[in-house]
Design an enzyme around this catalytic site. Structure first.
Site, PDB file in Angstrom:
ATOM      1  N   GLY A   8     -88.464  66.121  47.622  1.00 43.84           N
ATOM      2  CA  GLY A   8     -88.847  67.045  48.837  1.00 43.84           C
ATOM      3  C   GLY A   8     -89.505  68.162  48.505  1.00 43.84           C
ATOM      4  N   ILE A  35     -93.454  62.473  48.660  1.00 46.92           N
ATOM      5  CA  ILE A  35     -93.782  61.404  49.453  1.00 46.92           C
ATOM      6  C   ILE A  35     -95.545  61.659  49.785  1.00 46.92           C
ATOM      7  CG2 ILE A  35     -91.881  60.571  50.544  1.00 46.92           C
ATOM      8  CD1 ILE A  35     -92.642  62.110  53.028  1.00 46.92           C
ATOM      9  N   ASP A  54     -89.730  58.504  47.071  1.00 45.07           N
ATOM     10  CA  ASP A  54     -89.300  58.429  48.650  1.00 45.07           C
ATOM     11  C   ASP A  54     -87.773  58.187  48.384  1.00 45.07           C
ATOM     12  OD1 ASP A  54     -88.629  57.517  51.167  1.00 45.07           O
ATOM     13  OD2 ASP A  54     -90.304  56.166  51.292  1.00 45.07           O
ATOM     14  N   TYR A 143     -78.711  66.429  63.571  1.00 38.74           N
ATOM     15  CA  TYR A 143     -78.841  67.141  62.355  1.00 38.74           C
ATOM     16  C   TYR A 143     -77.399  67.347  61.846  1.00 38.74           C
ATOM     17  CZ  TYR A 143     -80.303  70.978  59.546  1.00 38.74           C
ATOM     18  OH  TYR A 143     -80.492  71.842  58.337  1.00 38.74           O
TER      19      TYR A 143
HETATM   20  N1  SER Z   1     -82.858  76.003  59.682  1.00 37.78           N
HETATM   21  C1  SER Z   1     -82.187  74.798  60.117  1.00 37.78           C
HETATM   22  C2  SER Z   1     -82.716  74.377  61.372  1.00 37.78           C
HETATM   23  O1  SER Z   1     -83.053  75.272  62.183  1.00 37.78           O
HETATM   24  C3  SER Z   1     -80.642  74.944  60.342  1.00 37.78           C
HETATM   25  O2  SER Z   1     -80.303  74.948  58.613  1.00 37.78           O
HETATM   26  O3  SER Z   1     -82.991  73.398  61.730  1.00 37.78           O
END
Ligand code: SER
Length: 317
Positions: A8, A35, A54, A143
């Site tokens: 990344g 990538i 990747d 997330y």
């Molecule tokens: N910066 C990230 C976000 O806002 C949080 O770790 O998704």
């Protein structure tokens, strides 16, 4: 001398971390993994080796690790919180299937692994002020689900196989180089661009919403310091609370306005971002990071603002 792979490397953190690691360990010893849809540019591309990596392709990661005799992997492949809500399956594929691939390669080839967690690994039931290192982690966002899983899987590989996994819970990261894409904390970067361009800023996060934030130089130092830390002193591993500043939108606005009096801001709250922000802590307790590996940030809101405005003015004007 370490041989490092950054997965990344063209992203918000990866682009600056790769350059910092090259300063520390020598250009030729840090491979920038990218990538094809996010090609490397400029100094990042020219200053050292690079390879297509990747995170969803285990054989590809293994081949690059073997070719460059990599001993440390910084795995920064992830979708940020808002994007992850619109593509939950992809967020899992990159964040967790990808992590599995990285950990397996690390197990087979004896690498240490750093995969960031986040303030997003906490949820509404977490104590929001001075959030302890070890506490409730029941996030509501995809997330957050991937970040808690990242912590658990990384600890599992350490306990079960002895893979040297270490990590921090990053706050919102603010930088003037590569912009973030699709995070809840992005407003704290965007506000500086508006201020320097002389534009009014429309804030998507409500007044009074506190979140932890950090200036990029501190985030880079934290990552490298932790990976260099004496393992005998680490009680925790995945992942350490780190903190340097906590503010709400009006505080960052006032700090900028002191330096640019004509700057204006209004609010147009984004429902999804606000829901995510409300579920995250106001400020973390980072005592364990300070005690176990000497974490000590250099920037606060004032010094970061001075530096951000200076650097962006030079670039954008
Ligand atoms: N910066 C990230 C976000 O806002 C949080 O770790 O998704």
């Amino acid at each position: 001398m370490k041989h490092v792979l950054v997965i990344g490397a063209s992203g918000q953190i990866g682009s600056e971390l790769t350059m910092k690691l090259r300063d520390c360990y020598g250009n030729e010893n840090v491979v920038a993994g990218y990538i094809p849809t996010a090609e490397l540019k400029g100094e990042l591309k020219e200053s050292g080796p690079s390879a297509v990596v990747d995170v969803t392709d285990a054989a590809g990661i293994a081949a690059v690790v073997r070719e460059y005799q990599v001993d440390t992997i910084y795995n920064l492949a992830a979708l940020l919180s808002v994007v992850a809500e619109s593509k939950p399956k992809l967020a899992w594929k990159i964040g967790i299937d990808g992590l599995w691939n990285v950990l397996e390669v690390a197990r087979e080839q004896g690498c240490a692994v750093f995969t960031p967690s986040s303030i997003g690994s906490f949820g509404v039931s977490t104590p929001h002020v001075k959030t302890p290192q070890d506490t409730i982690q029941r996030p509501c966002s995809m997330y957050g689900v991937t970040k808690v899983t990242t912590e658990l899987l990384s600890d599992y590989y350490f306990n079960r196989y002895g893979v040297d996994t270490r990590s921090v819970r990053f706050p919102g990261i603010i930088s003037n180089v590569t912009p973030p894409g699709g995070g809840t904390t992005d407003y704290a970067v965007d506000i500086y661009y508006s201020a320097v361009k002389g534009e009014k800023f429309v804030c998507p996060i409500a007044r009074g919403t506190f979140m932890d934030m950090m200036y990029m130089p501190d985030a880079l130092n934290a990552s490298i310091m932790l990976m260099e830390a004496d393992p005998a002193k680490l009680v925790h591993r995945n992942a350490f609370n780190i903190a340097s500043m906590s503010f709400e939108p009006d505080m960052i606005f006032q700090t900028i306005k002191k330096r640019l009096p004509a700057f204006e801001m209004s609010y147009e709250v984004d429902h999804l971002k606000q829901c995510i922000a409300d579920s995250w802590p106001d400020c973390l307790d980072d005592t364990c990071a300070r005690e176990e590996w000497g974490w000590n940030p250099a920037y606060d809101l004032e010094s970061m603002t001075t530096d951000m405005l200076e650097k962006l003015s030079m670039r954008l004007r």
